[in-house]
Design a protein around this motif. Structure first.
Motif, short mmCIF file in Angstrom:
data_model
loop_
_atom_site.label_atom_id
_atom_site.label_comp_id
_atom_site.label_asym_id
_atom_site.label_seq_id
_atom_site.Cartn_x
_atom_site.Cartn_y
_atom_site.Cartn_z
N MET A 76 0.84 -1.37 0.17
CA MET A 76 0.17 0.23 -0.12
C MET A 76 0.38 0.76 0.05
O MET A 76 0.53 2.27 -0.50
N TYR A 77 1.70 1.18 0.64
CA TYR A 77 2.46 2.62 0.92
C TYR A 77 3.71 1.86 0.03
O TYR A 77 4.79 0.94 0.21
N GLN A 78 4.46 2.88 -0.64
CA GLN A 78 5.73 2.49 -1.19
C GLN A 78 6.82 2.26 -0.37
O GLN A 78 7.79 1.48 -0.67
N ASP A 79 7.04 2.90 1.30
CA ASP A 79 7.98 2.59 1.95
C ASP A 79 7.11 2.90 3.45
O ASP A 79 6.96 3.70 3.63
N PRO A 80 7.18 1.80 3.53
CA PRO A 80 6.32 1.46 5.42
C PRO A 80 7.12 1.76 6.34
O PRO A 80 6.27 2.39 7.59
N LYS A 81 7.93 2.40 6.00
CA LYS A 81 9.08 3.35 7.79
C LYS A 81 8.51 5.07 7.55
O LYS A 81 8.73 5.33 8.20
N ARG A 82 7.69 4.59 6.39
CA ARG A 82 7.35 6.11 6.16
C ARG A 82 5.84 6.97 6.80
O ARG A 82 5.47 7.88 7.38
N VAL A 83 4.97 5.80 7.46
CA VAL A 83 3.77 5.78 7.90
C VAL A 83 4.21 6.25 9.67
O VAL A 83 5.12 5.69 10.24
#
Length: 67
Positions: free
Chosen positions: A1-8
């Protein structure tokens, strides 16, 4: 869903007294942005200063190495 899950973004709790809360609220109202955004920007600016991180220089370095 997110390109970079660490940016959630995750939720963090900060306890403020009424005077501190009023300053954040006034600044958010003045800037026309949510209080969370004001606090996030203030926190990141302080962290960059304390750690001596210059994001502009870092961006330039990354761009130079990529190109």
């Amino acid at each position: 869903m997110y390109q970079d899950p660490k940016r959630v973004r995750t939720k963090s709790t900060v306890y403020l007294d009424q005077y501190e809360q009023d300053v954040i609220t006034a600044l958010a109202n003045y800037l026309g942005v949510p209080k969370a955004e004001v606090m996030r920007q203030m926190m990141m600016k302080e962290a960059q200063e304390v750690l001596g991180v210059d994001l502009a220089a870092l961006t330039d370095t990354i761009a130079a190495s990529a190109g």
